[in-house]
Structure formats: C-alpha cells, structure tokens
Design an enzyme around this catalytic site. Structure first.
Site, short mmCIF file in Angstrom:
data_model
loop_
_atom_site.label_atom_id
_atom_site.label_comp_id
_atom_site.label_asym_id
_atom_site.label_seq_id
_atom_site.Cartn_x
_atom_site.Cartn_y
_atom_site.Cartn_z
N ILE A 142 -3.82 -5.41 1.37
CA ILE A 142 -2.44 -5.27 0.93
C ILE A 142 -2.35 -4.36 -0.27
O ILE A 142 -3.28 -4.30 -1.09
CB ILE A 142 -1.85 -6.67 0.62
CG1 ILE A 142 -0.33 -6.62 0.49
CG2 ILE A 142 -2.49 -7.28 -0.64
CD1 ILE A 142 0.33 -7.99 0.48
N CYS A 143 -1.27 -3.60 -0.35
CA CYS A 143 -1.01 -2.78 -1.52
C CYS A 143 0.45 -3.00 -1.89
O CYS A 143 0.96 -4.10 -1.72
CB CYS A 143 -1.34 -1.32 -1.28
SG CYS A 143 -0.33 -0.48 -0.03
N ARG A 144 1.09 -1.99 -2.39
CA ARG A 144 2.49 -2.15 -2.79
C ARG A 144 3.42 -2.18 -1.57
O ARG A 144 4.26 -3.05 -1.46
CB ARG A 144 2.90 -1.02 -3.72
CG ARG A 144 4.35 -1.06 -4.18
CD ARG A 144 4.65 0.07 -5.16
NE ARG A 144 6.03 0.04 -5.63
CZ ARG A 144 7.05 0.62 -5.00
NH1 ARG A 144 6.83 1.28 -3.87
NH2 ARG A 144 8.26 0.56 -5.49
#
Lengths: 176, 105
Positions: free
Chosen positions: B63-65
């Site tokens: 996951i990232c932004r």
C-alpha cells in the site's frame, strides 16, 4: 570539483534540476536521483527530485547505475534513461533527439542498452540502459570493479552519437 | 497491462485478517501522518536495500498513498519471487472508508 555537483546553481537552478527539466520535457514521468541518503527526507537537499539511496554510497558511478536499474521506482520498464547530474549544457532538444534515436533502435531489443557517444568517446553513464542487464553490472561491481566503462562487457550496447550538449562538468572551467 | 494482482479496499480489509502482511511503501513522514494499523514501513526509496527484511514466504499486501508507488513495488517484488498484491486506492481509500488508522512513528 570540491563540492556536490548536483547542488551547483547554473542558470538559476541546481544542476540536478536542470537535467530533470530536460528529462521531463522529453516525457520521463518520474525522474529520480541516486545519491547519498538525505538526513531530512527522501528529497535531496540540492534538488526537488525524489532520491533513491545509493546502495553503495561514495563507491562511484557503477554502484549508482546498478542502484538505479534495480530501483522499485523503475517498475516493469525494460529500459531507463540515465543521465549524469553535471550536464550544464544539456537541452531538451538535444535529449529528445537522443531519446528518439534510442527508441528507433530499441524496438524488439529489450536487452540492448543505447549509450550516448560524443566525439571524445562514450558520455557515460548517459544512456538508455536495459534493466535486464542489471545483474551483469552488479556482478562486475561485486567483483570489485567500480568503473562503468570497464564493466561494459557485461552489457550489449549500441553507441548513439550526440553533441556537446552532453558535455559534463568536471571543474569550474567547464561551467557555462 | 500489469500482471500484478490488485484488490480494492474492501478486499484488502478482509485480506488483512488472514496471514497476509501489509507493506506500506510511503516515506516516513507520510507513514507517521496516518497508516493502516499494523503496517510494516519500508519506504520505496529504501526498499532495494532492505528487501531482505521481507519474509519471502509471506503474502504481501502493498500500500502507498493512492496505489501508484505500490504497483511499482509489487512489480519489483514479483521480479524477485515475492508474492505481492497491490492495494488499489491506497491509504487514501482506507482513510476514506472510515476505518481506524495509526499515527506517529
């Protein structure tokens, strides 16, 4: 030069940003620098670009090249455009011509790198490098080699003629 | 077209309840500002050097932004034999779903 060349201001902006501007002008979506990790954040103190920490800081350009080729930022790309930060004469037009020539030749050649060559010789590390050849370059590094030039036997490449826009700056006299 | 598996935030919420692990590849300041509870932080900019910290036998939910960086990280991990799934919409989607978040470093 006695200082970090990426930080030098030329034409009102750090050298690294000048090179990045040319890259973005030719369509590079996510340029990044490879260098010593910033103490403050992932953005180098000298540039607005995100920085990927050099896996082998202060060990020379070959380590930086291998770091770039293996960076997650590269994603699934078969080639990445690599430029030195100290190219004060680089223009978007000159870079676009180089990239266009590389693309003309790279179709169906994911394992071939395309390296910029001035009259005086290869303008390493400038080129469109095949990410598929990273392992060979890393093996050269692991064997103790630190020179990109002496590691070229690990890659298949074609030289692409370029002009003096790809001239780098080794000392203050080289600056415009 | 990417061959990387991708899940939406609802499927991610269910997958978290399994043995899958969550890898957050945002930078440290982003991570501190709010994250999925229990996520492991390895910024993308450091991953090449720290990839050995990741258990090769685990299923990683990356996951990232918003899902862009995490996709590239999934490609990077997949190329090294890891099982990695991209979380579409990223932490923004998690926050917008109203679920709990962790704060701080």
């Amino acid at each position: 030069m006695g200082s970090d060349k990426a930080t030098l201001i030329v034409g009102g902006m750090p050298l690294a940003d000048r090179v990045a501007h040319a890259m973005e002008a030719v369509g590079v979506l996510s340029p990044f620098t490879v260098g010593a990790e910033s103490l403050e954040s992932s953005t180098t103190a000298s540039s607005s670009l995100p920085n990927v920490a050099d896996r082998w800081p202060l060990e020379g350009p070959l380590g930086g090249l291998v770091t770039a080729l293996g960076a997650p930022e590269v994603g699934a790309e078969t080639h990445i455009l690599v430029l030195a930060v100290d190219l004060p004469y680089l223009t978007p037009h000159a870079l676009a011509a180089f990239v266009a020539e590389c693309h003309d030749r790279s179709s169906g050649a994911p394992e071939t790198s395309f390296l910029a060559e001035r009259e005086s010789g290869l303008a390493l590390p400038c080129g469109l490098w095949s990410t598929g050849r990273r392992a060979g370059l890393e093996a050269s590094f692991s064997s103790g080699e630190r020179s990109v030039r002496r590691s070229l036997s690990a890659v298949s490449f074609q030289a692409i003629s370029v002009g003096e826009e790809f001239r780098d700056a080794d000392d203050p006299g080289d600056m415009p | 077209m990417s061959d990387i598996p991708e899940i939406d935030i609802e499927a991610f919420a269910r997958a978290r309840e399994t043995t899958a692990q969550v890898l957050d590849v945002r930078e440290a300041d982003e991570f501190a500002a709010g994250r999925v509870p229990g996520a492991l932080s390895v910024p993308m900019s450091e991953l090449q050097d720290r990839v050995s910290e990741l258990d090769e036998g685990s299923e990683w939910l990356v996951i990232c932004r918003s899902g862009g960086r995490s996709l590239k990280v999934c490609q990077f991990l997949a190329g090294r034999g890891y099982s990695a799934t991209n979380v579409a919409g990223g932490t923004l989607a998690w926050i917008n779903s109203g679920r709990d978040i962790e704060l701080g470093s």
